[in-house]
Design a protein around this motif. Sequence first.
Motif, short mmCIF file in Angstrom:
data_model
loop_
_atom_site.label_atom_id
_atom_site.label_comp_id
_atom_site.label_asym_id
_atom_site.label_seq_id
_atom_site.Cartn_x
_atom_site.Cartn_y
_atom_site.Cartn_z
N GLY A 1 0.42 -1.10 0.08
CA GLY A 1 0.14 -0.03 -0.25
C GLY A 1 0.67 1.43 0.13
N GLY A 2 0.19 2.50 -0.37
CA GLY A 2 1.34 3.78 -0.42
C GLY A 2 0.47 4.67 -0.99
N ARG A 3 0.45 6.01 -1.21
CA ARG A 3 -0.12 7.59 -1.79
C ARG A 3 0.54 7.34 -3.18
N ASP A 4 -0.34 8.09 -3.43
CA ASP A 4 0.41 8.92 -4.68
C ASP A 4 0.14 7.43 -6.61
N LEU A 5 -0.86 7.17 -6.10
CA LEU A 5 -1.18 5.78 -7.23
C LEU A 5 -0.55 6.56 -8.32
N ARG A 6 -0.18 5.49 -9.37
CA ARG A 6 0.89 6.05 -11.25
C ARG A 6 0.20 4.86 -11.97
N VAL A 7 -0.34 4.48 -12.90
CA VAL A 7 -0.78 3.45 -14.01
C VAL A 7 0.55 3.89 -14.78
N ARG A 8 0.35 2.19 -15.49
CA ARG A 8 1.76 2.87 -16.62
C ARG A 8 1.17 1.55 -17.71
N LEU A 9 0.42 2.46 -18.95
CA LEU A 9 0.18 2.10 -20.01
C LEU A 9 0.48 1.37 -20.93
N SER A 10 0.85 0.42 -21.83
CA SER A 10 1.91 -0.06 -22.46
C SER A 10 1.52 -0.33 -24.29
N ASN A 11 2.32 0.02 -25.06
CA ASN A 11 1.75 -0.05 -26.32
C ASN A 11 2.63 -0.65 -27.71
N ALA A 12 3.25 -1.65 -26.37
CA ALA A 12 4.87 -2.06 -27.15
C ALA A 12 4.70 -3.03 -27.91
N PHE A 13 3.70 -3.34 -28.25
CA PHE A 13 3.51 -4.25 -29.30
C PHE A 13 2.46 -4.17 -30.79
N GLY A 14 2.34 -2.46 -30.58
CA GLY A 14 1.46 -1.55 -31.28
C GLY A 14 2.01 -1.20 -32.91
N GLU A 15 1.51 -1.49 -33.86
CA GLU A 15 2.20 -0.23 -34.90
C GLU A 15 1.86 0.65 -35.18
N ARG A 16 1.09 1.22 -34.52
CA ARG A 16 0.94 2.84 -34.77
C ARG A 16 0.52 2.89 -32.92
#
Length: 372
Positions: free
Chosen positions: A39-54
């Motif tokens: 647990g903790g504060r100041d949540l962040r998410v990481r979003l990936s387009n690692a395999f996208g062609e566009r």
Amino acid sequence: MPTAPDPRPTVVTWAASADRLGEAVADRTHRLVVRTSVGGRDLRVRLSNAFGERPVTIGPVYVGTAAAGAEVGAGTNRPLTFDGAPSVTIPPGGAAHSDPLSGRFPARADLAVSLYVPDAAGTATGHVRAGQTSYLAKGDQAAGHGPGPYIEQTQSWLHLDAITVRAEPGTTAVVTLGDSITDGSASTDDTNRRWPDFLARRLLADPAGGSVRGVANAGISGNMLLADGSGESALHRLDRDVLSHAGVRTVVLLEGVNDTKADPTPSARSMTAALEEIAARVGAAGLRLAVGTIMPFHGWPAWSETAEAVRQEVNAYIRTAGTFDTVIDFDRTMRDPRDPLRLLAEFDCGDHLHPNDAGMRALAEAVDLGAL
């Protein structure tokens, strides 16, 4: 007077390794259900387009407390921003972090991350086998808390590949890098009984109060040390799926069974060389590496005497080489003492390769928490 730096470290509390998900679908909201660790504060998410062609545009994105099914707890669903904007465009091969979301998030929280994808084409990026039911709706439904629009279900996580929090000072995390066994393929869906989940429970309850509290699962079903296929190989995805995560202290590696049962089976030396390379790269990043021995799989259709000989040779190297910071003898934990080439029946899901829920718990209990 200058503001003192925040002593709370950014630590990964959840992760799922990216792969190709097939053809992207536009104008959909994905309500993704996940269980965090520390647990903790100041949540962040990481979003990936690692395999996208566009490029792909994602947003709005909301985070709330997961309730029953697709429902989000009333009053908990809040919007994320990306450099202050409600959406973000991620280039092919790229990733994007949200701005911090204020507030305290408890340990082992069940979260619903709702992300709207207005326009998409080509290959979608995400985690193929979540072992967790998530939900789909047509149009932008991210802000709502009710389950009504979410009439489709999915067993994959789209674009979301990591969540971090600011944890208590001194807190660190472990990343479990592996294949379907680490991914939790034969554990019971929707119950968080993968072995890294059991490990997270142990770490959070550890009376010794060690620093490692976060757990990031970097397992991909079918994954190999050497060859790309089900996900990029452990060698090729190490930077993105392991070393890029925040606050990591230790990596636990359990890979190799898919290499040994491949046709043709690679040499033991090629596999141990891969382990040596991973050890060097993990060490260069200032992290510890724990390597697990390869578990038995006699009875699986692809078992052969050649595969078994390679498994035994690789395991002997892992146990004796002294290359790694610590060794976890998963083979010894899971094998039947009366027939060491097979999984113990009480840990076998029935296919003679994958552990059941009891086996998953046993794998987590085989980890020396102090060694992490």
